[in-house]
Every structure is written in C-alpha cells, then in structure tokens.
Write a protein that holds these residues in place. Structure first.
Motif, short mmCIF file in Angstrom:
data_model
loop_
_atom_site.label_atom_id
_atom_site.label_comp_id
_atom_site.label_asym_id
_atom_site.label_seq_id
_atom_site.Cartn_x
_atom_site.Cartn_y
_atom_site.Cartn_z
N GLY A 1 -14.30 -13.44 -31.09
CA GLY A 1 -12.85 -13.54 -30.99
C GLY A 1 -12.42 -14.70 -30.12
O GLY A 1 -13.24 -15.41 -29.52
N HIS B 1 -1.60 -13.68 -23.57
CA HIS B 1 -2.52 -13.88 -24.70
C HIS B 1 -1.97 -14.93 -25.65
O HIS B 1 -1.63 -14.65 -26.79
N ASP C 1 -8.54 -12.91 -26.60
CA ASP C 1 -8.94 -11.58 -27.05
C ASP C 1 -9.87 -10.91 -26.05
O ASP C 1 -10.02 -9.68 -26.03
N GLU D 1 -8.74 -9.68 -36.27
CA GLU D 1 -8.21 -8.92 -35.15
C GLU D 1 -7.12 -9.71 -34.45
O GLU D 1 -7.41 -10.58 -33.62
N GLY E 1 -4.49 -8.31 -32.63
CA GLY E 1 -4.04 -7.70 -31.38
C GLY E 1 -2.53 -7.78 -31.18
O GLY E 1 -2.01 -7.40 -30.14
#
Length: 465
Positions: free
Chosen positions: A159, A193, A163, A365, A367
């Motif tokens: 990732g 992030h 992440d 992914e 998130g």
C-alpha cells in the motif's frame, strides 16, 4: 531584511537561548548550508532558520514567527521541486536534526522523527527484515512523503505510505500539540492521509512495518529504438502481475556503471526496472516475457531494500523541474507518445522519463483517504534534472511536452508530491473536490489563519466536520 536587523534586537538572542538546536540568520557561518535545498534553482534567503532538535524548539520557533510577523516554512527532506520548504524573508522550521527512528520489531512499527529521510528509516528497519513503502530515493523526507500520500517501490504489495500511517504528533499553528490516530482526532488523522503539511508540523510519525526478508531487482537496458517494445511488454506483464511485482520503465542517460556497455554511457537508453518482494527465481518467472527480449545489458540480483532505495539517488546541486500525469489507460498510442517524447529530454543529464505502474493493493484499498490518483493504473513522471541555467528552457519545455503528449489518456487526478506550483485547480485535483471541501473544514479547525500555506495549500473554510 538585512543581516541581524531587526531580529538581533528583537529577541534573536532569546530564541537562541531557549532552543536545544540552533538558529541561523544571514551572515552566520551555517546560514547558507541551512537554506540550501534539493533544487538548486531555488535561492531564497529566510530571515531565520530554526534547526530544531526537539518538539519544544518547534513550539518556540512558531512563537517567534508569530511575535515578529514572519511567514513560516517547514523543512523536512527539502525535496519540494518548487522550494516550498523555504520562505523569502520568513522563518524556516528545519526538522533535519529530529531524525531518530525507533523500531519495535515485535509489533512491527517504527516511530520516525519529523526530519528523518528514507535512508534513516530504511537503515533502521533493515536489520529486522522489515520495511514499509518509502520514496524511490533515500534522501526524500519521510514526513512530507507520507503525509502527501507516499508512492514507492513497495506500494503494490504494502500500500501507499499513508496507508501505513498509524499515528502522528503535530505542533499546530498556535503552538499546541496534538496526536492523531484512528481513535484520536480521527478527522485530523483522515486529513493526514494525503492532505500534506497543511495542518501543523509533524514532529513524529508511527508507521506500520511489513516482513521483507528478500527483494529482487532486475534492471534491463534497451536501445532507445527498442524502447516501445520493452515498454509494451512491461505494460502487458504488469496488467496481470502479482502484487509482489513493481518497478517501472524509464529513459535516462546511460550511467558509467560496469554493467552498462561503453557505447551506451552518456547516451539515451531505455531501462525497465522490475522489483519483486521475493526470491530471484520467482522474479524471473514473473518477468519471463521481458527476459525473452533482446537487450543491451542487465543487472539482476537479490538486494537489501535499503540498497535499492539508494540506486537512483540524484547528486546534490542540480537544477530540477518535474511534473506528472496519472493515466486511466495506457494503450499502444500512449506508449508511442511516452517513448517518442523521451528524445527531447536533456541528454546527457540526470533527467529521467518515468512510467510507474500502480494497481495491486494501491488500487484495491482506498481507506476513503484524499488520494484519488490511487485508482489510476499508470503514472507518467517527467523528472528533469540538469546542471546549468542554460539548460532550463529545454528541460522545462520537455516536461511540458511530455504532459501534453499523454494528456489524452489522463484522468485528471495527480500525486501532488510529484509536482510543483501548477495552480489551484491541480491542487484540488490532487485531493478530489469532495475531499478538498472536507480538508478545508479540518484546516479551519487546526490552522484557521493558514499559517502553514507554503505547500499544496488547502484554504481553511468555516465548515464543521
């Protein structure tokens, strides 16, 4: 502002006595080194550079800036191509002395000081056969890299860097301290992030680590005329490759290395780099289509991740100009556009004309983080580096030509760590419009006065998260 005026009579002595680090102003022996950044095009003269040795120094430096009306810049690795870590006539919070890395091998985490660079992190984790996604050179600052999203060689397997962000400690604009984690200030944690340095000075990050007992790299060199075939082959390979495989294609000046044929040194070459988070035998199986091609040279080995990170380190003192486009598709026509524009690149120089694959865990992914570019399967990154001002126009024109050539396949989103100051529309594109609105609300909570604006700036709103 002239040296020692008015700061010498307005508390500079007090600042120096209050901090564990050092403060440099024009005329000091260490001043010019303190204001030198990665891009030698940048020549700014801050009023004071506060080289912080502890979090309290950051607090004191920000207070000094408030007291004297100084614009604030924050320096970690100093790799911003547009020199965002310097302020002309302002105050620089220089974190480079805060570079300690503490590894917890049992819990597979690392606590990283705000001024650490990738080399600090990688050397600390290597003895435990642990790693996390880092930048593609060892001199990149961990803080700015991670908070900006963080794209690197290991991303398809582990990732993005963000992440793997578990917690962060920040000093806010008013000098307060705040910790952000999934269960503590979750709004701020979300914003970190990908939202960059908009919300405070990150004095430490806690990152998740992963087991990485062995890493294989394959560097295959091709003549420029064979580049399109090599790039198409790599593209087709990566469309079905396992997460363990990564790397990229790049045109560059042939370096004076033992494995590079003498007739290719100093001339344009096409290189395909395959990284594989596993043993060489497995890597060879995955890369079989590439290994079947005729090539000029190769360098294939199992290598420590920390060593791979140093392979493309750029020499200091060079002039830089770079950008990026993130592509929704990469058909043969796009391959042709990518390869043809390599011939306008300044050669010989340190410039690199790069194609990166995303996919793998990056694309699966999200998130919910403000990094919309992660869904793009490919990134084109013209990375211009040269030595003299006489080459500036050629180099900048080449970067713009590359962007224009591949724009028909671009989706609009962009990794902001790969670009300089390209306007507010590009900033919003880097976060996504809806994410930008949410980031602006978080910004209003933690930095309502936009003190931290020397970045890909999010302007504070009055909205409430």
């Amino acid at each position: 502002m002239t040296p020692r005026e008015p700061l010498a009579d307005a508390g500079l002595a007090g600042l120096r006595s209050d901090i564990a680090g050092e403060a440099h102003v024009p005329g000091d022996p260490g001043y010019d080194e303190a204001r030198t950044v990665f891009n030698s095009m940048i020549d700014r003269r801050p009023a004071v550079v506060v080289q912080c040795a502890a979090r309290a120094d950051v607090v004191r430096g920000l207070r000094f800036a408030r007291e004297h009306g100084l614009e604030v810049a924050v320096r970690g690795g100093g790799h911003s191509v547009s020199g965002m870590s310097l302020s002309e006539g302002g105050l620089v919070i220089d974190l480079r002395r805060m570079n300690a890395v503490t590894v917890d091998p049992e819990n597979r985490t690392a606590r990283v000081g705000g001024g650490a660079v990738m080399g600090d992190l990688d050397r600390a984790t290597q003895p435990y056969a642990l790693a996390t996604t880092g930048g593609r050179v060892s001199t990149t600052g961990v803080g700015g890299f991670t908070l900006g999203g963080g794209s690197g060689w290991l991303e398809r397997r582990f990732g993005l860097a963000c992440d793997n962000l578990l917690a962060a400690e920040l000093v806010t604009a008013d000098g307060g301290t705040v910790r952000a984690a999934a269960d503590e200030n979750p709004d701020l944690f979300w914003a970190l992030h990908g939202g960059g340095g908009n919300f405070g000075v990150a004095t430490s990050l806690t990152l998740r680590l992963h087991e990485l007992p062995v890493l294989t790299m394959m560097l295959l060199l091709f003549r420029p005329e064979d580049g399109p075939l090599a790039v198409r082959t790599y593209r087709d390979l990566m469309e079905s490759a396992p997460d363990e495989a990564g790397g990229g294609c790049l045109y560059l000046t042939g370096p004076p290395e033992e494995f590079v044929p003498e007739h290719q040194v100093g001339r344009l070459i096409c290189a395909v780099l395959v990284t594989y988070t596993g043993p060489e035998a497995e890597a060879r199986d995955v890369a079989a289509p590439l290994l079947a091609l005729d090539r000029e040279a190769e360098f294939i080995t199992e290598i420590p991740y920390a060593h791979l990170q140093c392979m493309l380190d750029d020499p200091p003192g060079q002039r830089n100009y770079w950008s990026a486009e993130y592509l929704d598709s990469f058909p043969d026509e796009a391959v042709g556009a990518f390869c043809s524009t390599a011939h306008a690149m300044p050669v010989p120089s340190g410039s690199q004309h790069v194609l990166f694959p995303l996919g793998g865990r990056v694309g699966r992914e999200s998130g919910g983080f403000p990094v919309p570019w992660r869904s793009s399967p490919w990134a084109v990154h013209p990375f211009g580096i040269w030595g003299t001002a006489a080459e500036d126009e050629q180099g900048k024109a080449w970067v713009r030509e590359v962007r224009a050539a591949v724009r028909p396949w671009a989706g609009g989103a962009v990794y902001l760590n790969f670009i300089g100051r390209e306007g507010q529309e590009r900033v919003v594109a880097g976060f996504g419009e809806e994410n930008y609105e949410r980031l602006a609300a978080v910004k209003a909570r933690y930095d309502p006065g936009n003190v931290f604006h020397l970045n890909h700036n999010v302007k504070p709103s009055v909205a409430v998260v």
